[in-house]
Design a protein around this motif. Structure first.
Motif, PDB file in Angstrom:
ATOM      1  N   ALA A  40      78.542  24.980  17.554  1.00  0.00           N
ATOM      2  CA  ALA A  40      78.182  26.188  16.683  1.00  0.00           C
ATOM      3  C   ALA A  40      79.181  27.318  16.914  1.00  0.00           C
ATOM      4  N   LYS A  41      79.376  28.242  15.878  1.00  0.00           N
ATOM      5  CA  LYS A  41      80.263  28.948  15.686  1.00  0.00           C
ATOM      6  C   LYS A  41      79.210  30.450  15.671  1.00  0.00           C
ATOM      7  N   VAL A  42      79.378  31.243  16.462  1.00  0.00           N
ATOM      8  CA  VAL A  42      78.797  32.504  16.885  1.00  0.00           C
ATOM      9  C   VAL A  42      79.559  33.809  16.176  1.00  0.00           C
ATOM     10  N   ALA A  43      78.976  34.457  15.355  1.00  0.00           N
ATOM     11  CA  ALA A  43      79.663  35.593  14.954  1.00  0.00           C
ATOM     12  C   ALA A  43      79.783  36.928  15.650  1.00  0.00           C
ATOM     13  N   GLU A  44      80.790  37.519  15.616  1.00  0.00           N
ATOM     14  CA  GLU A  44      80.858  38.887  16.281  1.00  0.00           C
ATOM     15  C   GLU A  44      79.784  39.683  15.592  1.00  0.00           C
ATOM     16  N   GLY A  45      79.229  40.103  16.825  1.00  0.00           N
ATOM     17  CA  GLY A  45      77.784  41.093  16.719  1.00  0.00           C
ATOM     18  C   GLY A  45      76.719  40.268  16.883  1.00  0.00           C
ATOM     19  N   ASP A  46      76.704  38.783  16.788  1.00  0.00           N
ATOM     20  CA  ASP A  46      75.224  38.099  17.075  1.00  0.00           C
ATOM     21  C   ASP A  46      74.646  38.581  18.217  1.00  0.00           C
ATOM     22  N   TYR A  47      75.582  39.025  19.377  1.00  0.00           N
ATOM     23  CA  TYR A  47      75.119  39.343  20.664  1.00  0.00           C
ATOM     24  C   TYR A  47      75.726  40.707  21.024  1.00  0.00           C
ATOM     25  N   GLN A  48      75.151  41.511  21.626  1.00  0.00           N
ATOM     26  CA  GLN A  48      75.469  42.560  22.403  1.00  0.00           C
ATOM     27  C   GLN A  48      75.500  42.689  23.889  1.00  0.00           C
ATOM     28  N   ALA A  49      76.462  43.467  24.321  1.00  0.00           N
ATOM     29  CA  ALA A  49      76.461  43.245  26.072  1.00  0.00           C
ATOM     30  C   ALA A  49      76.477  44.490  26.547  1.00  0.00           C
ATOM     31  N   SER A  50      75.847  44.718  27.863  1.00  0.00           N
ATOM     32  CA  SER A  50      75.838  46.134  28.544  1.00  0.00           C
ATOM     33  C   SER A  50      75.804  45.875  29.926  1.00  0.00           C
ATOM     34  N   ASN A  56      70.326  52.760  35.194  1.00  0.00           N
ATOM     35  CA  ASN A  56      71.108  53.268  34.186  1.00  0.00           C
ATOM     36  C   ASN A  56      71.688  52.044  33.432  1.00  0.00           C
ATOM     37  N   GLU A  57      71.960  52.241  32.063  1.00  0.00           N
ATOM     38  CA  GLU A  57      72.608  51.243  31.402  1.00  0.00           C
ATOM     39  C   GLU A  57      73.701  51.766  30.461  1.00  0.00           C
ATOM     40  N   SER A  58      74.792  51.002  30.608  1.00  0.00           N
ATOM     41  CA  SER A  58      75.757  51.411  29.529  1.00  0.00           C
ATOM     42  C   SER A  58      75.482  51.190  28.154  1.00  0.00           C
ATOM     43  N   ASP A  59      76.304  51.654  27.151  1.00  0.00           N
ATOM     44  CA  ASP A  59      76.293  51.526  25.666  1.00  0.00           C
ATOM     45  C   ASP A  59      76.417  50.048  25.349  1.00  0.00           C
ATOM     46  N   LYS A  60      75.514  49.564  24.668  1.00  0.00           N
ATOM     47  CA  LYS A  60      75.744  47.965  24.192  1.00  0.00           C
ATOM     48  C   LYS A  60      76.998  47.995  23.170  1.00  0.00           C
ATOM     49  N   VAL A  61      77.812  46.844  23.589  1.00  0.00           N
ATOM     50  CA  VAL A  61      78.914  46.582  22.555  1.00  0.00           C
ATOM     51  C   VAL A  61      78.726  45.326  22.145  1.00  0.00           C
ATOM     52  N   PRO A  62      79.458  44.970  20.801  1.00  0.00           N
ATOM     53  CA  PRO A  62      79.234  43.732  20.277  1.00  0.00           C
ATOM     54  C   PRO A  62      80.098  42.659  21.001  1.00  0.00           C
ATOM     55  N   VAL A  63      79.481  41.468  21.153  1.00  0.00           N
ATOM     56  CA  VAL A  63      80.325  40.238  21.795  1.00  0.00           C
ATOM     57  C   VAL A  63      81.401  39.657  20.674  1.00  0.00           C
ATOM     58  N   SER A  64      82.481  39.509  21.030  1.00  0.00           N
ATOM     59  CA  SER A  64      83.339  38.978  20.025  1.00  0.00           C
ATOM     60  C   SER A  64      82.744  37.656  19.441  1.00  0.00           C
ATOM     61  N   ALA A  65      83.310  37.215  18.496  1.00  0.00           N
ATOM     62  CA  ALA A  65      82.975  35.830  17.918  1.00  0.00           C
ATOM     63  C   ALA A  65      83.537  34.791  18.729  1.00  0.00           C
ATOM     64  N   PHE A  66      82.888  33.506  18.978  1.00  0.00           N
ATOM     65  CA  PHE A  66      82.987  32.399  19.745  1.00  0.00           C
ATOM     66  C   PHE A  66      82.621  31.131  19.176  1.00  0.00           C
ATOM     67  N   ASP A  67      83.070  29.935  19.704  1.00  0.00           N
ATOM     68  CA  ASP A  67      82.693  28.728  19.373  1.00  0.00           C
ATOM     69  C   ASP A  67      81.940  28.188  20.417  1.00  0.00           C
ATOM     70  N   VAL A  68      80.781  27.509  20.555  1.00  0.00           N
ATOM     71  CA  VAL A  68      80.357  26.882  21.683  1.00  0.00           C
ATOM     72  C   VAL A  68      81.009  25.426  21.712  1.00  0.00           C
ATOM     73  N   LEU A  69      81.351  25.166  23.136  1.00  0.00           N
ATOM     74  CA  LEU A  69      82.134  23.905  23.319  1.00  0.00           C
ATOM     75  C   LEU A  69      81.279  22.803  23.266  1.00  0.00           C
ATOM     76  N   PRO A  70      81.963  21.668  22.562  1.00  0.00           N
ATOM     77  CA  PRO A  70      81.166  20.560  22.767  1.00  0.00           C
ATOM     78  C   PRO A  70      80.724  19.979  24.032  1.00  0.00           C
ATOM     79  N   ALA A  71      79.611  19.105  24.219  1.00  0.00           N
ATOM     80  CA  ALA A  71      79.353  18.756  25.346  1.00  0.00           C
ATOM     81  C   ALA A  71      80.075  17.801  26.103  1.00  0.00           C
ATOM     82  N   GLU A  72      80.141  17.874  27.616  1.00  0.00           N
ATOM     83  CA  GLU A  72      81.184  17.008  27.956  1.00  0.00           C
ATOM     84  C   GLU A  72      80.473  15.761  28.279  1.00  0.00           C
ATOM     85  N   GLY A  73      81.319  14.642  28.427  1.00  0.00           N
ATOM     86  CA  GLY A  73      80.827  13.195  28.615  1.00  0.00           C
ATOM     87  C   GLY A  73      81.433  12.076  28.061  1.00  0.00           C
TER      88      GLY A  73
END
Length: 73
Positions: A40-50, A56-73
């Protein structure tokens, strides 16, 4: 540059609706998003991190785009 001590904080991951989906282990600075399809390809901003110390919680920032690795096996 200011260095922030994250040893007493957990990384929080939110989905794009703002729902908390993952709380990482305190002091590790990482969190695993599970349940995504291999390749799967995850777009920038599909997730946010803090960071939070439980009070106390920091401001949320967008998680950069990433590709989900294929299953090992």
């Amino acid at each position: 540059m200011t260095v922030v001590d994250r040893s007493n904080q957990s990384l929080l991951i939110y989905d794009k609706t703002g729902k908390l989906i993952v709380t990482g282990e305190k002091g590790k600075g990482t969190a695993a998003i599970t349940g995504l399809a291999a390749g799967a390809k995850v777009a920038e901003g599909d997730y946010q991190a803090s960071f939070s110390d439980g009070t106390n919680e920091s401001d949320k920032v967008p998680v950069s785009a990433f590709d989900v690795l294929p299953a090992e096996g």
